[in-house]
Design a protein around this motif. Structure first.
Motif, short mmCIF file in Angstrom:
data_model
loop_
_atom_site.label_atom_id
_atom_site.label_comp_id
_atom_site.label_asym_id
_atom_site.label_seq_id
_atom_site.Cartn_x
_atom_site.Cartn_y
_atom_site.Cartn_z
N ILE A 67 -21.96 13.10 44.98
CA ILE A 67 -22.66 11.82 44.94
C ILE A 67 -21.76 10.76 44.30
O ILE A 67 -21.39 10.86 43.14
CB ILE A 67 -23.97 11.93 44.13
N GLU A 68 -21.40 9.76 45.07
CA GLU A 68 -20.59 8.65 44.58
C GLU A 68 -21.17 7.36 45.14
O GLU A 68 -21.53 7.30 46.32
CB GLU A 68 -19.14 8.80 45.01
N PRO A 69 -21.23 6.30 44.32
CA PRO A 69 -20.92 6.29 42.88
C PRO A 69 -21.95 7.07 42.08
O PRO A 69 -22.96 7.51 42.62
CB PRO A 69 -20.95 4.79 42.54
N GLN A 70 -21.69 7.20 40.79
CA GLN A 70 -22.57 7.96 39.93
C GLN A 70 -23.98 7.38 39.94
O GLN A 70 -24.18 6.18 40.02
CB GLN A 70 -22.05 7.97 38.49
N ARG A 71 -24.95 8.28 39.84
CA ARG A 71 -26.36 7.88 39.75
C ARG A 71 -26.95 8.53 38.50
O ARG A 71 -27.47 9.64 38.57
CB ARG A 71 -27.14 8.33 40.99
N PRO A 72 -26.86 7.87 37.35
CA PRO A 72 -27.45 8.45 36.14
C PRO A 72 -28.97 8.50 36.24
O PRO A 72 -29.57 7.72 36.99
CB PRO A 72 -26.99 7.51 35.04
N ILE A 73 -29.57 9.41 35.50
CA ILE A 73 -31.03 9.45 35.44
C ILE A 73 -31.52 8.08 34.96
O ILE A 73 -31.08 7.59 33.91
CB ILE A 73 -31.52 10.52 34.45
N PRO A 74 -32.40 7.42 35.69
CA PRO A 74 -32.88 6.11 35.24
C PRO A 74 -33.55 6.21 33.87
O PRO A 74 -34.34 7.12 33.61
CB PRO A 74 -33.89 5.72 36.33
N GLY A 75 -33.22 5.28 33.01
CA GLY A 75 -33.78 5.30 31.67
C GLY A 75 -35.29 5.15 31.64
O GLY A 75 -35.96 5.59 30.70
N ASP A 76 -35.85 4.52 32.69
CA ASP A 76 -37.30 4.29 32.71
C ASP A 76 -38.04 5.33 33.56
O ASP A 76 -39.23 5.15 33.85
CB ASP A 76 -37.61 2.89 33.22
N LEU A 77 -37.34 6.39 33.99
CA LEU A 77 -37.99 7.43 34.79
C LEU A 77 -38.78 8.36 33.86
O LEU A 77 -38.22 9.24 33.21
CB LEU A 77 -36.97 8.22 35.60
N MET A 78 -40.08 8.16 33.80
CA MET A 78 -40.95 8.94 32.94
C MET A 78 -41.60 10.08 33.73
O MET A 78 -41.93 9.91 34.92
CB MET A 78 -42.04 8.05 32.33
N VAL A 79 -41.77 11.19 33.08
CA VAL A 79 -42.45 12.35 33.67
C VAL A 79 -43.49 12.84 32.67
O VAL A 79 -43.53 12.40 31.53
CB VAL A 79 -41.44 13.48 34.00
N ARG A 80 -44.34 13.77 33.12
CA ARG A 80 -45.27 14.42 32.22
C ARG A 80 -44.92 15.90 32.14
O ARG A 80 -44.67 16.54 33.17
CB ARG A 80 -46.71 14.22 32.68
N ASP A 81 -44.86 16.41 30.93
CA ASP A 81 -44.45 17.79 30.75
C ASP A 81 -45.59 18.75 31.05
O ASP A 81 -46.67 18.35 31.52
CB ASP A 81 -43.89 18.02 29.34
N GLU A 82 -45.37 20.03 30.77
CA GLU A 82 -46.34 21.06 31.11
C GLU A 82 -47.65 20.92 30.34
O GLU A 82 -48.68 21.46 30.75
CB GLU A 82 -45.73 22.44 30.85
N VAL A 185 -27.42 17.96 38.42
CA VAL A 185 -27.20 16.87 37.47
C VAL A 185 -26.38 17.40 36.30
O VAL A 185 -26.65 18.49 35.79
CB VAL A 185 -28.56 16.32 36.94
N ASP A 186 -25.36 16.63 35.87
CA ASP A 186 -24.51 17.10 34.78
C ASP A 186 -25.15 16.81 33.42
O ASP A 186 -26.16 16.11 33.34
CB ASP A 186 -23.09 16.54 34.91
N PRO A 187 -24.59 17.36 32.34
CA PRO A 187 -25.20 17.19 31.01
C PRO A 187 -25.23 15.75 30.51
O PRO A 187 -25.97 15.44 29.57
CB PRO A 187 -24.33 18.06 30.10
N ASN A 188 -24.44 14.87 31.12
CA ASN A 188 -24.49 13.45 30.75
C ASN A 188 -25.61 12.72 31.49
O ASN A 188 -25.79 11.51 31.30
CB ASN A 188 -23.15 12.78 31.05
N GLY A 189 -26.33 13.44 32.35
CA GLY A 189 -27.44 12.83 33.08
C GLY A 189 -27.02 12.20 34.39
O GLY A 189 -27.81 11.48 35.00
N ASN A 190 -25.80 12.49 34.86
CA ASN A 190 -25.32 11.92 36.12
C ASN A 190 -25.57 12.88 37.28
O ASN A 190 -25.22 14.06 37.20
CB ASN A 190 -23.83 11.62 36.04
N LEU A 191 -26.17 12.37 38.34
CA LEU A 191 -26.37 13.16 39.55
C LEU A 191 -25.01 13.46 40.16
O LEU A 191 -24.24 12.54 40.44
CB LEU A 191 -27.26 12.38 40.53
#
Length: 218
Positions: A67-82, A185-191
């Motif tokens: 995937i280029e260019p990098q696509r970091p996890i959006p800072g405003d992408l909220m989820v709900r946990d278990e 996704v890598d540990p820096n949050g980049n796809l």
């Protein structure tokens, strides 16, 4: 008998020799510190070079599509946990993430992807603790108990996410849809990679094993 005092020239010479000796020791110590810092940083530098600088053109040596260019996890992408508690998806940074997207009614294709992800992670042996599998559920309907039992926390996270927000982050190919893929996704949050529809798990394992080998992050 009075001890003769050294001459001013002898004193100056001794001082100069002391300064040179001190300077030499300081320079040696500085270079040792720099060398030590380089040795400590080398694995991180190597990992960044391997998958941010020396990426193979066109993905010729990797199974997944890079995937280029990098696509970091959006800072405003909220989820709900278990437990139904809100959390930013960025909270999972620090681990390698294999991500799949599907509704909570996980049919055969979804179950197959979850199985592949579990097996690929398990086959990383001692390195598997660096990897977390993530199922982004596009609704909050109940998950079948058999699925929950087969894919327990913390190895697999089953998080509820807005499909529209996820679609903006995760790219698909022309002949596929979001629910067809496994993403890395890598540990820096980049796809980093998108694996093809109906993937070969052995080849996913190969890609992940190489990345875990070359990178010490996560």
């Amino acid at each position: 008998m009075q001890t003769p005092r050294p001459s001013p020239s002898a004193i100056n010479k001794a001082r100069a020799e002391h300064r040179e000796a001190t300077k030499g020791s300081w320079n040696k110590g500085r270079w040792m510190l720099l060398l030590l810092a380089f040795v400590c940083a080398a694995p991180v530098i190597a990992s960044y070079l391997m998958y941010y600088v020396f990426k193979p053109a066109g993905g010729t040596t990797s199974y997944g599509a890079l995937i280029e260019p990098q696509r970091p996890i959006p800072g405003d992408l909220m989820v709900r946990d278990e437990k139904g508690e809100p959390m930013p998806l960025t909270a999972l940074r620090g681990k390698w993430l294999m991500v799949t997207v599907n509704g909570s009614d996980c049919g055969e294709p979804c179950a197959t992807r979850l199985y592949f992800m579990r097996q690929v992670r398990a086959l990383q042996a001692a390195e598997r603790e660096r990897v977390v599998n993530v199922w982004l559920r596009t609704d909050d309907k109940p998950v079948d108990d058999k699925i929950k039992t087969a894919y327990p926390q913390p190895d697999t996270r089953m998080l509820v996410a807005d499909q529209g927000a996820v679609s903006k982050w995760l790219p698909i190919s022309d002949d596929s849809q979001l629910t067809d893929h496994i993403f890395l996704v890598d540990p820096n949050g980049n796809l980093m990679e998108r694996f093809p529809k109906n993937p070969d798990p052995a080849k996913i394992k190969g890609d992940l094993a190489k990345l875990l080998k070359w990178s010490r992050i996560g």
